[in-house]
Design a protein around this motif. Structure first.
Motif, PDB file in Angstrom:
ATOM      1  N   GLY A  58      20.905  38.212  99.553  1.00  0.00           N
ATOM      2  CA  GLY A  58      21.547  37.177  98.751  1.00  0.00           C
ATOM      3  C   GLY A  58      21.316  35.783  99.281  1.00  0.00           C
ATOM      4  O   GLY A  58      21.216  34.826  98.507  1.00  0.00           O
ATOM      5  N   LYS A  59      21.203  35.649 100.607  1.00  0.00           N
ATOM      6  CA  LYS A  59      21.033  34.323 101.202  1.00  0.00           C
ATOM      7  C   LYS A  59      19.683  33.698 100.869  1.00  0.00           C
ATOM      8  O   LYS A  59      19.531  32.471 100.940  1.00  0.00           O
ATOM      9  CB  LYS A  59      21.212  34.406 102.717  1.00  0.00           C
ATOM     10  N   ILE A  60      18.702  34.511 100.521  1.00  0.00           N
ATOM     11  CA  ILE A  60      17.414  33.938 100.126  1.00  0.00           C
ATOM     12  C   ILE A  60      17.247  33.921  98.603  1.00  0.00           C
ATOM     13  O   ILE A  60      16.157  33.641  98.098  1.00  0.00           O
ATOM     14  CB  ILE A  60      16.228  34.671 100.788  1.00  0.00           C
ATOM     15  N   THR A 107      26.213  36.780 109.265  1.00  0.00           N
ATOM     16  CA  THR A 107      27.044  36.409 108.112  1.00  0.00           C
ATOM     17  C   THR A 107      26.468  35.274 107.288  1.00  0.00           C
ATOM     18  O   THR A 107      26.873  35.081 106.144  1.00  0.00           O
ATOM     19  CB  THR A 107      28.453  36.026 108.576  1.00  0.00           C
ATOM     20  N   ALA A 108      25.530  34.510 107.847  1.00  0.00           N
ATOM     21  CA  ALA A 108      24.960  33.387 107.097  1.00  0.00           C
ATOM     22  C   ALA A 108      23.653  32.969 107.747  1.00  0.00           C
ATOM     23  O   ALA A 108      23.388  33.283 108.930  1.00  0.00           O
ATOM     24  CB  ALA A 108      25.937  32.212 107.049  1.00  0.00           C
ATOM     25  N   LEU A 109      22.819  32.265 106.992  1.00  0.00           N
ATOM     26  CA  LEU A 109      21.605  31.684 107.553  1.00  0.00           C
ATOM     27  C   LEU A 109      21.173  30.505 106.708  1.00  0.00           C
ATOM     28  O   LEU A 109      21.506  30.411 105.516  1.00  0.00           O
ATOM     29  CB  LEU A 109      20.486  32.722 107.655  1.00  0.00           C
ATOM     30  N   SER A 110      20.440  29.615 107.330  1.00  0.00           N
ATOM     31  CA  SER A 110      19.870  28.465 106.617  1.00  0.00           C
ATOM     32  C   SER A 110      18.508  28.158 107.211  1.00  0.00           C
ATOM     33  O   SER A 110      18.301  28.307 108.423  1.00  0.00           O
ATOM     34  CB  SER A 110      20.789  27.240 106.725  1.00  0.00           C
ATOM     35  N   GLN A 111      17.574  27.759 106.352  1.00  0.00           N
ATOM     36  CA  GLN A 111      16.202  27.506 106.770  1.00  0.00           C
ATOM     37  C   GLN A 111      15.877  26.024 106.739  1.00  0.00           C
ATOM     38  O   GLN A 111      16.425  25.261 105.942  1.00  0.00           O
ATOM     39  CB  GLN A 111      15.218  28.233 105.855  1.00  0.00           C
ATOM     40  N   VAL A 140      20.874  31.105 112.208  1.00  0.00           N
ATOM     41  CA  VAL A 140      21.597  32.303 111.785  1.00  0.00           C
ATOM     42  C   VAL A 140      22.992  32.280 112.397  1.00  0.00           C
ATOM     43  O   VAL A 140      23.142  32.072 113.613  1.00  0.00           O
ATOM     44  CB  VAL A 140      20.860  33.580 112.218  1.00  0.00           C
ATOM     45  N   THR A 141      23.986  32.482 111.555  1.00  0.00           N
ATOM     46  CA  THR A 141      25.363  32.561 112.025  1.00  0.00           C
ATOM     47  C   THR A 141      25.727  34.023 112.264  1.00  0.00           C
ATOM     48  O   THR A 141      25.514  34.872 111.399  1.00  0.00           O
ATOM     49  CB  THR A 141      26.331  31.946 111.004  1.00  0.00           C
ATOM     50  N   VAL A 153      23.733  40.807 103.932  1.00  0.00           N
ATOM     51  CA  VAL A 153      23.867  39.455 103.386  1.00  0.00           C
ATOM     52  C   VAL A 153      22.533  38.739 103.215  1.00  0.00           C
ATOM     53  O   VAL A 153      22.451  37.769 102.463  1.00  0.00           O
ATOM     54  CB  VAL A 153      24.781  38.598 104.285  1.00  0.00           C
ATOM     55  N   VAL A 154      21.476  39.181 103.901  1.00  0.00           N
ATOM     56  CA  VAL A 154      20.239  38.399 103.926  1.00  0.00           C
ATOM     57  C   VAL A 154      19.611  38.309 102.550  1.00  0.00           C
ATOM     58  O   VAL A 154      19.113  37.248 102.150  1.00  0.00           O
ATOM     59  CB  VAL A 154      19.255  38.985 104.955  1.00  0.00           C
TER      60      VAL A 154
END
Length: 570
Positions: free
Chosen positions: A190-192, A150-154, A161-162, A187-188
């Motif tokens: 859009g997350k990047i 559902t979410a990720l942050s680098q 990764v959530t 979702v990936v």
């Protein structure tokens, strides 16, 4: 295959978001190389109600052969290749035959020198089940079903990764790399900060799956029947040999299709018949490519990066090609024998292939069943490229990639390739070279990049040893494939026994870098030249070609600064 809280890993080398064909293929490639990964997949079970892709190409089957699952997939496929290799055009399933395409989609029961595996018609759910079972046997590979990213942050060291699991629990996984294999609705992308560019076809389409155990046709077995009827036009075929069928009716919207599904398939068959509607699925053809395929440690793979119409059967296979390309490179970086700069070549190599694939599918869409006249010659002209496309399936090249021998170099014993085009992205599906009368592989041909106005004939595949191309396939005297002899890292193919100090020099450089290098001597009369050496990558594409093995820049092929760069900066 679903981890519980007590055993659930909180960190992994690679997290694969999505367990469809792209994600499962990526995990198979990583696992075959000993790289641990966690696959996050929302679906607990694979549904057979919507079969989706049904064509597994010869190139994808070659990858399955490398993983040791080609035979398992053929055994699980409801339609054996021997049952039919034909596409039939007709007025209806009960009416006149118009024309046939034999050996469509690379289907053949005969051994073909051009490839190690024939194509296979098999519904996508069966492919997924076979790959899921295969992953169970790979140490370090974990598939978490009923879980969703559902979410990720680098940050500089990795990706957090959530993940949400069915039932509402939420947890984080730390990964060094993330592969976004979560499809068009994931979702990936859009997350990047990536976005699709392209268009949708304005015409609706309607799919039907139905059961009709007593249905048969005087036309004989075919993997597809294209109906060019005056009342209803479309295509249909068997999903198995026990009475399950699929149908696609272009131009039919969701509401009309749902209300008239039985009448539509009766029109395709050409007579009333006993049947039961199992599922229906309205859809719209889309030609979409993401404006970027990667951001630092996160890579878009498969339909998260591109979507194309199904005509020609290339979409699923392109997803597998993406997965193989990025997965072997991540494995090489993780194992320490490649530079992280190798990962930058993923988009450079795959974007051009995807652009050509999407363009081919869109071109096939211009001549759907309702657009064709019931004339054999007209149908053959319009649809040949859809069913005979080895030029696209096997003939694409990674020429122009930053980790492939530059186009301008003249390898000893070969003619100078033409200059690459001026397109922004490297890599394209193209044709180059030819087999001369003696059976050896000609070195001529021009390399071009995606976006060039040059168009190749996708129906013709001509093997070539140009850098960037797939290594020409050969069957060996003992019945095995040349591909079976290639190593898991780089492989030097050529006259290695008499290669002299050049071979020893290359092997020494590889050893000092820690790059795995296998040596393979092709048999006489193999079609490969005896006076040149080919450096072949783990994905069976040629990275370098030279008359002297000492001239091969294995450092550049592994993403390190090449010798020319080091010389220029020293």
């Amino acid at each position: 295959m679903t981890a519980t809280g007590a055993t659930r890993a909180c960190s992994t080398a690679v997290l694969v978001a999505g367990g469809g064909p792209a994600g499962l293929a990526a995990a198979a490639e990583l696992g075959s190389r000993g790289i641990g990964c966690v696959v996050i997949e929302p679906r607990g079970e694979v549904s057979h109600l919507r079969p989706r892709a049904k064509t597994t190409s010869v190139r994808t089957m070659e990858h399955f052969r490398r993983w040791g699952v080609a035979d398992a997939l053929r055994a699980a496929a409801p339609l054996p290749v021997a049952w039919s290799q034909r596409v039939t055009f007709c007025e209806s399933l009960s009416g006149r035959r118009i024309t046939d395409f034999e050996n469509a989609f690379g289907l053949t029961t005969e051994r073909d020198d051009r490839f190690a595996e024939a194509g296979q018609q098999v519904p996508q759910p069966v492919v997924e089940e076979v790959l899921r079972e295969h992953l169970r046997c790979l140490p370090g590979v974990e598939v978490r079903l009923g879980h969703a990213v559902t979410a990720l942050s680098q940050d500089a060291d990795g990706v957090t990764v959530t993940v949400h699991e069915r039932g509402g629990n939420c947890y984080d996984v730390r990964a060094r790399f993330v592969l976004g294999c979560d499809g068009a609705g994931g979702v990936v992308r859009g997350k990047i900060g990536a976005a699709y560019a392209g268009r949708s076809d304005p015409r609706p389409n309607f799919n039907v799956v139905f059961r009709a155990p007593s249905l048969d046709t005087h036309l004989g077995p075919a993997v597809q029947y294209w109906v060019l009827g005056p009342a209803v036009s479309g295509l249909l075929g068997r999903l198995d040999l026990s009475g399950t069928w699929w149908a696609i009716i272009p131009g039919i919207g969701a509401a009309y299709g749902a209300a008239h599904a039985s009448g539509l398939i009766t029109g395709l068959v050409g007579r009333p018949f006993e049947h039961q509607i199992v599922a229906s699925d309205p859809w719209t053809a889309r030609m979409l490519i993401a404006d970027r395929f990667a951001d630092r440690r996160v890579f878009l793979v498969g339909e998260s990066a591109h979507v194309n119409p199904p005509w020609g059967g290339h979409g699923f296979n392109a997803c597998v090609g993406d997965a193989v390309n990025i997965a072997w490179k991540i494995a090489a970086v993780e194992q320490g024998w490649a530079s992280a700069r190798l990962l930058d070549s993923y988009e450079a190599e795959r974007r051009g292939v995807i652009e050509q694939t999407v363009a081919s599918a869109e071109a096939n869409m211009r001549s759907l069943a309702g657009d064709l006249l019931p004339d054999a010659q007209a149908v053959q002209r319009a649809k040949r490229a859809e069913f005979h496309s080895l030029g696209l399936v096997l003939g694409y090249s990674y020429a122009g990639s930053p980790v492939v021998q530059p186009v301008g170099g003249r390898p000893a014993g070969g003619s100078r390739p033409g200059q690459a085009g001026s397109a922004r992205h490297a890599g394209s599906a193209r044709q180059a070279g030819s087999i001369d009368q003696a059976g050896s592989i000609d070195q001529a041909g021009s390399a071009r990049q995606a976006g060039s106005t040059e168009q190749a004939d996708s129906t013709i595949y001509t093997p070539t040893t140009e850098p960037g191309a797939r290594l020409p396939h050969q069957w060996l005297p003992d019945g095995s494939s040349l591909y079976d002899r290639l190593g898991t890292g780089f492989t030097l193919v050529g006259g290695v026994r008499d290669g002299g100090p050049g071979v020893a020099s290359l092997a020494d450089r590889a050893r000092r870098r820690g790059i795995p290098l296998s040596l393979v001597e092709p048999p006489p009369r193999s079609g490969l030249r005896r006076d040149e050496f080919l450096l072949v990558r783990p994905d069976q594409h040629i990275a370098w070609r030279a008359g002297d093995a000492a001239d091969i820049d294995i450092d550049l092929a592994a993403g390190f600064p090449g010798r020319a760069t080091l010389t220029a900066t020293s």
